[in-house]
Design a protein around this motif. Structure first.
Motif, PDB file in Angstrom:
ATOM      1  N   LEU A   1       0.848  -1.198   0.000  1.00  0.00           N
ATOM      2  CA  LEU A   1       0.000   0.000   0.000  1.00  0.00           C
ATOM      3  C   LEU A   1       0.881   1.244   0.000  1.00  0.00           C
ATOM      4  O   LEU A   1       1.756   1.397   0.854  1.00  0.00           O
ATOM      5  CB  LEU A   1      -0.913   0.008   1.227  1.00  0.00           C
ATOM      6  N   LYS A   2       0.619   2.142  -0.917  1.00  0.00           N
ATOM      7  CA  LYS A   2       1.459   3.335  -1.064  1.00  0.00           C
ATOM      8  C   LYS A   2       0.953   4.487  -0.199  1.00  0.00           C
ATOM      9  O   LYS A   2       0.580   5.555  -0.683  1.00  0.00           O
ATOM     10  CB  LYS A   2       1.518   3.747  -2.532  1.00  0.00           C
ATOM     11  N   SER A   3       0.952   4.267   1.108  1.00  0.00           N
ATOM     12  CA  SER A   3       0.610   5.336   2.049  1.00  0.00           C
ATOM     13  C   SER A   3       1.874   6.089   2.424  1.00  0.00           C
ATOM     14  O   SER A   3       2.985   5.595   2.261  1.00  0.00           O
ATOM     15  CB  SER A   3      -0.054   4.754   3.301  1.00  0.00           C
ATOM     16  N   SER A   4       1.696   7.309   2.946  1.00  0.00           N
ATOM     17  CA  SER A   4       2.844   8.167   3.257  1.00  0.00           C
ATOM     18  C   SER A   4       2.693   8.778   4.638  1.00  0.00           C
ATOM     19  O   SER A   4       1.579   9.141   5.054  1.00  0.00           O
ATOM     20  CB  SER A   4       2.969   9.296   2.228  1.00  0.00           C
ATOM     21  N   PHE A   5       3.809   8.907   5.345  1.00  0.00           N
ATOM     22  CA  PHE A   5       3.872   9.651   6.607  1.00  0.00           C
ATOM     23  C   PHE A   5       4.278  11.073   6.247  1.00  0.00           C
ATOM     24  O   PHE A   5       5.335  11.281   5.633  1.00  0.00           O
ATOM     25  CB  PHE A   5       4.893   9.010   7.541  1.00  0.00           C
ATOM     26  N   ILE A   6       3.450  12.055   6.612  1.00  0.00           N
ATOM     27  CA  ILE A   6       3.683  13.428   6.149  1.00  0.00           C
ATOM     28  C   ILE A   6       3.655  14.418   7.313  1.00  0.00           C
ATOM     29  O   ILE A   6       3.175  14.115   8.407  1.00  0.00           O
ATOM     30  CB  ILE A   6       2.646  13.845   5.083  1.00  0.00           C
ATOM     31  N   SER A   7       4.141  15.609   7.054  1.00  0.00           N
ATOM     32  CA  SER A   7       4.197  16.672   8.055  1.00  0.00           C
ATOM     33  C   SER A   7       2.856  17.409   8.130  1.00  0.00           C
ATOM     34  O   SER A   7       2.016  17.287   7.219  1.00  0.00           O
ATOM     35  CB  SER A   7       5.292  17.682   7.684  1.00  0.00           C
ATOM     36  N   PRO A   8       2.650  18.195   9.194  1.00  0.00           N
ATOM     37  CA  PRO A   8       1.427  19.004   9.266  1.00  0.00           C
ATOM     38  C   PRO A   8       1.284  19.946   8.073  1.00  0.00           C
ATOM     39  O   PRO A   8       0.176  20.158   7.565  1.00  0.00           O
ATOM     40  CB  PRO A   8       1.601  19.776  10.573  1.00  0.00           C
ATOM     41  N   GLU A   9       2.408  20.507   7.623  1.00  0.00           N
ATOM     42  CA  GLU A   9       2.351  21.430   6.490  1.00  0.00           C
ATOM     43  C   GLU A   9       1.939  20.704   5.207  1.00  0.00           C
ATOM     44  O   GLU A   9       1.176  21.245   4.389  1.00  0.00           O
ATOM     45  CB  GLU A   9       3.712  22.091   6.299  1.00  0.00           C
ATOM     46  N   GLU A  10       2.394  19.470   5.045  1.00  0.00           N
ATOM     47  CA  GLU A  10       1.983  18.681   3.883  1.00  0.00           C
ATOM     48  C   GLU A  10       0.503  18.297   3.980  1.00  0.00           C
ATOM     49  O   GLU A  10      -0.194  18.234   2.962  1.00  0.00           O
ATOM     50  CB  GLU A  10       2.846  17.429   3.773  1.00  0.00           C
ATOM     51  N   ALA A  11       0.030  18.092   5.208  1.00  0.00           N
ATOM     52  CA  ALA A  11      -1.398  17.822   5.397  1.00  0.00           C
ATOM     53  C   ALA A  11      -2.221  19.037   4.989  1.00  0.00           C
ATOM     54  O   ALA A  11      -3.275  18.908   4.354  1.00  0.00           O
ATOM     55  CB  ALA A  11      -1.673  17.457   6.850  1.00  0.00           C
ATOM     56  N   ARG A  12      -1.727  20.220   5.323  1.00  0.00           N
ATOM     57  CA  ARG A  12      -2.441  21.447   4.949  1.00  0.00           C
ATOM     58  C   ARG A  12      -2.394  21.688   3.441  1.00  0.00           C
ATOM     59  O   ARG A  12      -3.309  22.289   2.873  1.00  0.00           O
ATOM     60  CB  ARG A  12      -1.879  22.648   5.697  1.00  0.00           C
ATOM     61  N   ASP A  13      -1.371  21.205   2.786  1.00  0.00           N
ATOM     62  CA  ASP A  13      -1.334  21.296   1.328  1.00  0.00           C
ATOM     63  C   ASP A  13      -2.463  20.480   0.709  1.00  0.00           C
ATOM     64  O   ASP A  13      -3.019  20.855  -0.334  1.00  0.00           O
ATOM     65  CB  ASP A  13       0.016  20.794   0.790  1.00  0.00           C
ATOM     66  N   ILE A  14      -2.807  19.367   1.358  1.00  0.00           N
ATOM     67  CA  ILE A  14      -3.886  18.511   0.854  1.00  0.00           C
ATOM     68  C   ILE A  14      -5.244  19.117   1.180  1.00  0.00           C
ATOM     69  O   ILE A  14      -6.165  19.094   0.348  1.00  0.00           O
ATOM     70  CB  ILE A  14      -3.756  17.094   1.463  1.00  0.00           C
ATOM     71  N   VAL A  15      -5.377  19.674   2.386  1.00  0.00           N
ATOM     72  CA  VAL A  15      -6.610  20.356   2.801  1.00  0.00           C
ATOM     73  C   VAL A  15      -6.217  21.750   3.283  1.00  0.00           C
ATOM     74  O   VAL A  15      -5.937  21.954   4.466  1.00  0.00           O
ATOM     75  CB  VAL A  15      -7.350  19.585   3.919  1.00  0.00           C
ATOM     76  N   PRO A  16      -6.177  22.749   2.391  1.00  0.00           N
ATOM     77  CA  PRO A  16      -5.699  24.096   2.757  1.00  0.00           C
ATOM     78  C   PRO A  16      -6.475  24.745   3.894  1.00  0.00           C
ATOM     79  O   PRO A  16      -5.931  25.596   4.603  1.00  0.00           O
ATOM     80  CB  PRO A  16      -5.867  24.885   1.451  1.00  0.00           C
ATOM     81  N   GLU A  17      -7.727  24.381   4.103  1.00  0.00           N
ATOM     82  CA  GLU A  17      -8.540  24.986   5.162  1.00  0.00           C
ATOM     83  C   GLU A  17      -8.311  24.345   6.523  1.00  0.00           C
ATOM     84  O   GLU A  17      -8.905  24.753   7.521  1.00  0.00           O
ATOM     85  CB  GLU A  17     -10.028  24.881   4.805  1.00  0.00           C
ATOM     86  N   LEU A  18      -7.460  23.322   6.599  1.00  0.00           N
ATOM     87  CA  LEU A  18      -7.240  22.580   7.829  1.00  0.00           C
ATOM     88  C   LEU A  18      -6.464  23.398   8.859  1.00  0.00           C
ATOM     89  O   LEU A  18      -5.452  24.027   8.532  1.00  0.00           O
ATOM     90  CB  LEU A  18      -6.478  21.292   7.519  1.00  0.00           C
ATOM     91  N   ASN A  19      -6.940  23.401  10.098  1.00  0.00           N
ATOM     92  CA  ASN A  19      -6.236  24.029  11.209  1.00  0.00           C
ATOM     93  C   ASN A  19      -5.194  23.044  11.731  1.00  0.00           C
ATOM     94  O   ASN A  19      -5.539  22.026  12.326  1.00  0.00           O
ATOM     95  CB  ASN A  19      -7.227  24.391  12.314  1.00  0.00           C
ATOM     96  N   ILE A  20      -3.917  23.331  11.509  1.00  0.00           N
ATOM     97  CA  ILE A  20      -2.859  22.399  11.891  1.00  0.00           C
ATOM     98  C   ILE A  20      -2.125  22.828  13.161  1.00  0.00           C
ATOM     99  O   ILE A  20      -1.049  22.311  13.471  1.00  0.00           O
ATOM    100  CB  ILE A  20      -1.845  22.217  10.743  1.00  0.00           C
ATOM    101  N   ALA A  21      -2.715  23.747  13.915  1.00  0.00           N
ATOM    102  CA  ALA A  21      -2.031  24.283  15.101  1.00  0.00           C
ATOM    103  C   ALA A  21      -1.601  23.183  16.069  1.00  0.00           C
ATOM    104  O   ALA A  21      -0.528  23.271  16.679  1.00  0.00           O
ATOM    105  CB  ALA A  21      -2.935  25.285  15.805  1.00  0.00           C
ATOM    106  N   LYS A  22      -2.418  22.136  16.227  1.00  0.00           N
ATOM    107  CA  LYS A  22      -2.107  21.063  17.174  1.00  0.00           C
ATOM    108  C   LYS A  22      -1.770  19.742  16.478  1.00  0.00           C
ATOM    109  O   LYS A  22      -1.530  18.736  17.151  1.00  0.00           O
ATOM    110  CB  LYS A  22      -3.274  20.869  18.138  1.00  0.00           C
ATOM    111  N   VAL A  23      -1.757  19.743  15.160  1.00  0.00           N
ATOM    112  CA  VAL A  23      -1.437  18.526  14.409  1.00  0.00           C
ATOM    113  C   VAL A  23       0.072  18.286  14.453  1.00  0.00           C
ATOM    114  O   VAL A  23       0.866  19.186  14.173  1.00  0.00           O
ATOM    115  CB  VAL A  23      -1.912  18.643  12.945  1.00  0.00           C
ATOM    116  N   MET A  24       0.482  17.070  14.817  1.00  0.00           N
ATOM    117  CA  MET A  24       1.901  16.743  14.924  1.00  0.00           C
ATOM    118  C   MET A  24       2.428  16.020  13.685  1.00  0.00           C
ATOM    119  O   MET A  24       3.621  16.077  13.390  1.00  0.00           O
ATOM    120  CB  MET A  24       2.150  15.900  16.172  1.00  0.00           C
ATOM    121  N   ALA A  25       1.550  15.317  12.988  1.00  0.00           N
ATOM    122  CA  ALA A  25       1.924  14.592  11.773  1.00  0.00           C
ATOM    123  C   ALA A  25       0.635  14.058  11.156  1.00  0.00           C
ATOM    124  O   ALA A  25      -0.465  14.278  11.685  1.00  0.00           O
ATOM    125  CB  ALA A  25       2.887  13.446  12.082  1.00  0.00           C
ATOM    126  N   ALA A  26       0.770  13.355  10.039  1.00  0.00           N
ATOM    127  CA  ALA A  26      -0.402  12.764   9.392  1.00  0.00           C
ATOM    128  C   ALA A  26       0.051  11.650   8.469  1.00  0.00           C
ATOM    129  O   ALA A  26       1.254  11.509   8.172  1.00  0.00           O
ATOM    130  CB  ALA A  26      -1.184  13.822   8.612  1.00  0.00           C
TER     131      ALA A  26
END
Length: 381
Positions: free
Chosen positions: A114-139
């Motif tokens: 399975l081609k899943s990826s461990f990504i940073s909070p900033e990369e998570a926000r790139d996928i969902v720009p409206e996401l509040n990542i203030a407390k997100v540590m990873a995704a």
């Protein structure tokens, strides 16, 4: 009057209709499906339609990967539009423990193909720009995950199975079973009795009660989980977003509605499908904390369904030792729809005495007999 059938399937949800369909595809149609309400009236028709392959155990990952491949082919196979949108799943981590577990999950998923990826909070926000990542540590993210509309799949299976000769009966309640020794002789219903060679327990949140009718104790316990839908608005959210820490999941359909749910950690076990004010308040607060843009959107409907939960959050499949030809297809802990195609195919193979497409030994009920259980950690709610 007592009838007779080779296979009686109890439960007319995604697994009951799916197993009947796979049996019929193999030419076996001496099958009766019994549903106490209408098809999909249980958890199958009350879920959020998520299709996720990002799990923490080999069995769930394998089931989900194979099922996703089958879902991709299902519209042509059933000649039905199932609204399978593969926009991915974005899974958020909020604690150090989650970060460590997510790294293990992704390694196992990658090892299994399975081609899943461990990504940073900033990369998570790139996928969902409206996401509040203030407390997100990873995704983590996998692009072939997605969402589906449950009812066309359930009714597509049923229509195809009926066309091939399967007898599917709605509004027919199983009231008891008659056993002789280790054999089920008769399934009793409020519409008459059916002698059966094989019985399949695909009753979801009611499966433990069905098993007791045959003298079998299952560790499954039903828990209410609530869900809601908003008014439609311009679509901006592509993936399903989930947080195990918050017990929340949400996505936006192709029609613009946001569909999502959140679990109550203090929920008591039992058959309860009522809606609560707690859910409305908690869902609204958590959702708008994660995506502030949702604060201007109206919730238009809420409802509830049942998680059929096991101690290790993994399903119970296959026969039980106490009763011959009594197959279990339950205990999915709220995630049965997404692994149903492969589960239903394997169950049909086992019923017909064929070599199963996947080894399910580690998912049989006997694993609860004094063994160290392998927990599934990637469970929402």
């Amino acid at each position: 009057m007592t009838e007779r059938a080779g296979v009686v399937i109890i439960g007319g949800g995604i697994n009951g209709t799916g197993i009947a369909y796979h049996l019929a595809k193999k030419g076996y149609t001496d099958v009766v499906v019994l549903e106490k309400g209408y098809l999909g009236c249980g958890a199958s028709g009350r879920n959020g339609g998520g299709i996720r392959q990002q799990w923490s155990t080999k069995e769930n990952i394998t089931l989900a990967m194979e099922s996703t491949r089958m879902f991709e082919k299902l519209p042509d196979e059933l000649d039905t539009e199932i609204e399978f949108e593969q926009g991915g799943y974005l899974v958020l981590a909020f604690t150090n423990e989650e970060v460590a577990q997510f790294k293990k999950n992704v390694k196992l998923q990658n090892d299994l193909g399975l081609k899943s990826s461990f990504i940073s909070p900033e990369e998570a926000r790139d996928i969902v720009p409206e996401l509040n990542i203030a407390k997100v540590m990873a995704a983590t993210f996998n692009g072939t995950d997605g969402t589906i509309y449950p009812f066309p799949v359930i009714y597509g299976y049923a229509r195809a199975a009926r066309k091939m000769g399967v007898d599917i009966r709605e509004h027919t309640t199983v009231t008891d079973m008659v056993t002789e020794g280790s054999t089920i002789k008769t399934v009793k219903t409020d519409k008459g009795n059916i002698e059966a060679d094989t019985v399949v327990n695909a009753a979801g949140g009611w499966s433990a009660g069905i098993a007791k009718m045959a003298g079998v104790e299952l560790p499954n316990r039903p828990y209410r989980h609530e869900i809601m839908v908003t008014e439609p608005f311009k679509r901006f959210l592509t993936p399903m977003v989930i947080s195990f820490q918050h017990g929340i999941y949400f996505s936006q359909s192709r029609h613009g509605n946001v569909v999502g749910g959140i679990g109550n950690p203090h929920e008591e076990q039992g058959i309860n499908q009522r809606s609560s004010l707690w859910f409305m308040r908690t869902m609204a607060k958590t959702l708008t904390d994660l995506v502030p843009r949702f604060s201007a959107v109206n919730m238009i409907r809420q409802w509830a369904g049942l998680y059929d939960t096991t101690p290790d959050a993994q399903p119970i499949l296959g026969e039980v030792p106490e009763v011959d030809r009594f197959f279990q297809v339950n205990g999915f802990s709220g995630h049965g729809f997404m692994v149903s195609p492969m589960v239903d195919k394997v169950t049909a193979e086992l019923i017909l005495g064929e070599t199963p497409s996947m080894n399910i030994d580690r998912l049989m009920v006997t694993r609860f007999e004094g063994m160290d259980l392998e927990m599934e950690y990637s469970v929402v709610g």
